[in-house]
Design a protein around this motif. Sequence first.
Motif, PDB file in Angstrom:
ATOM      1  N   PRO A  27      15.785  83.635  73.069  1.00 44.29           N
ATOM      2  CA  PRO A  27      15.724  83.314  74.500  1.00 44.29           C
ATOM      3  C   PRO A  27      16.875  82.476  75.030  1.00 44.29           C
ATOM      4  O   PRO A  27      17.084  82.435  76.242  1.00 44.29           O
ATOM      5  CB  PRO A  27      14.405  82.545  74.628  1.00 44.29           C
ATOM      6  N   LEU A  28      17.626  81.799  74.143  1.00 44.17           N
ATOM      7  CA  LEU A  28      18.623  80.844  74.624  1.00 44.17           C
ATOM      8  C   LEU A  28      20.048  81.370  74.476  1.00 44.17           C
ATOM      9  O   LEU A  28      20.367  82.136  73.570  1.00 44.17           O
ATOM     10  CB  LEU A  28      18.471  79.510  73.895  1.00 44.17           C
ATOM     11  N   HIS A  29      20.895  80.908  75.365  1.00 47.20           N
ATOM     12  CA  HIS A  29      22.290  81.337  75.481  1.00 47.20           C
ATOM     13  C   HIS A  29      23.219  80.424  74.696  1.00 47.20           C
ATOM     14  O   HIS A  29      22.950  79.232  74.535  1.00 47.20           O
ATOM     15  CB  HIS A  29      22.669  81.304  76.965  1.00 47.20           C
ATOM     16  N   THR A  53      19.464  80.629  79.562  1.00 48.99           N
ATOM     17  CA  THR A  53      19.210  81.950  79.020  1.00 48.99           C
ATOM     18  C   THR A  53      20.267  82.890  79.575  1.00 48.99           C
ATOM     19  O   THR A  53      20.955  82.562  80.549  1.00 48.99           O
ATOM     20  CB  THR A  53      17.786  82.433  79.359  1.00 48.99           C
ATOM     21  N   ARG A  86      13.448  89.217  81.444  1.00 46.85           N
ATOM     22  CA  ARG A  86      14.786  89.765  81.194  1.00 46.85           C
ATOM     23  C   ARG A  86      14.676  91.275  80.969  1.00 46.85           C
ATOM     24  O   ARG A  86      13.966  91.735  80.075  1.00 46.85           O
ATOM     25  CB  ARG A  86      15.423  89.079  79.987  1.00 46.85           C
ATOM     26  N   VAL A 121      11.060  84.814  79.122  1.00 43.31           N
ATOM     27  CA  VAL A 121      11.457  83.462  78.739  1.00 43.31           C
ATOM     28  C   VAL A 121      10.660  82.482  79.595  1.00 43.31           C
ATOM     29  O   VAL A 121      10.587  82.628  80.821  1.00 43.31           O
ATOM     30  CB  VAL A 121      12.970  83.255  78.933  1.00 43.31           C
ATOM     31  N   ALA A 150       9.253  82.114  74.424  1.00 43.97           N
ATOM     32  CA  ALA A 150       9.460  83.504  74.851  1.00 43.97           C
ATOM     33  C   ALA A 150       8.416  84.388  74.191  1.00 43.97           C
ATOM     34  O   ALA A 150       7.945  84.103  73.082  1.00 43.97           O
ATOM     35  CB  ALA A 150      10.862  83.982  74.487  1.00 43.97           C
TER      36      ALA A 150
END
Length: 368
Positions: free
Chosen positions: A36-38, A150, A236, A243, A322
Amino acid sequence: MDTLTIGAKGISVSLDLAVGHIAAMEIEAGGRTLKPLHRAPWVGSPRETLPQNLPEGTVRLSGDFLCAPFSTSDVEAAPLHGWPANSEWDVVENSAIAGVRRAVLRLRRKVMGATVDKVLTLRDNHPFLYQEHIFSGGSGAISVAHHPMTAMQDGGRLAFSPKRVAVTSASPLEPDPARGRFRLAYPARATDLTQFPLAAGGTADLTDYRMEDKREDFITLVEADHGGPGWTAIARRAEQDLVLVLKNPAELPITMLWFSNGGRDYAPWSGRHLGVLGIEDGCAAVGHAASLGDNWLKHEGIATAFALAQGRSFSFRHVIGAVPFTQAEPPSGLETVPDRLRILASNGATREVPFDGEFLRIGRSVPA
């Protein structure tokens, strides 16, 4: 990279100890691995290829991190978003008991004289990271925010707990067209998130993240009085997941959204920071001095800093998670019960996932 990785059944989280950023988060669900994370595309590049004046937190921009203060450190000297986002953390505890994994970390530096601890908790079969930050001692006051990010390959749809108003600041993040671009009007405000004023006229739907809208935009959402948890849900599209970011509005009364979609042309962004949404729950105005002084949020009755004092501590909690999600529309609501999070679909269907419903202390905590 010096990292701490902790895991429970179905979930793992890695923390970059050099800056306190979550470097990776993976959730096993439905035969898939959700991420879920960028993480910024330049992370890991040779340092000499990046601008020399970049704060370390931008060099290693990842996942989620603590901002203290949020934005400019113009009361006590520190990089953007403060030392918690830019300097080293030490592992104080790393334990596992009866299906629960817990790690406690301490910031090596002090913030306004305060000791800062980060507590990460994972539970078997819970698709969530539970976080608590504790400030002990110090003097003055400090603004704070989480900074989860995200990223979407093909955009997505957003939903929120009830908000009172959405507001942009006096000027955009990138006012110079030679360096970047923006879409929203500055300053502006709206109570309907689907009709926010655009700089070029007309309105935009803040709940629709579209990849064709190249821009850097920043907007603050003020929580309404509704008695439940504050939350943001991002459906998404390409990733086919949902998320989830949850908070206690009594502790973190605002949610700042950072739309970062190819809107900066200069290094290291260089038009390649695409499809990113920051969901920055905080108790802050933009900048430490602004948070302590007169600001528009205080006029709305919203606190923008926590008081610090010797012999005293305060804490705030936050949840990121998520779940697999194939519907085009985000949920119409979230409800917490003691051991479950209930996701209410727009078509009336409900789904429940394991969740520590007591963690956010809804109705129990009192901000400092």
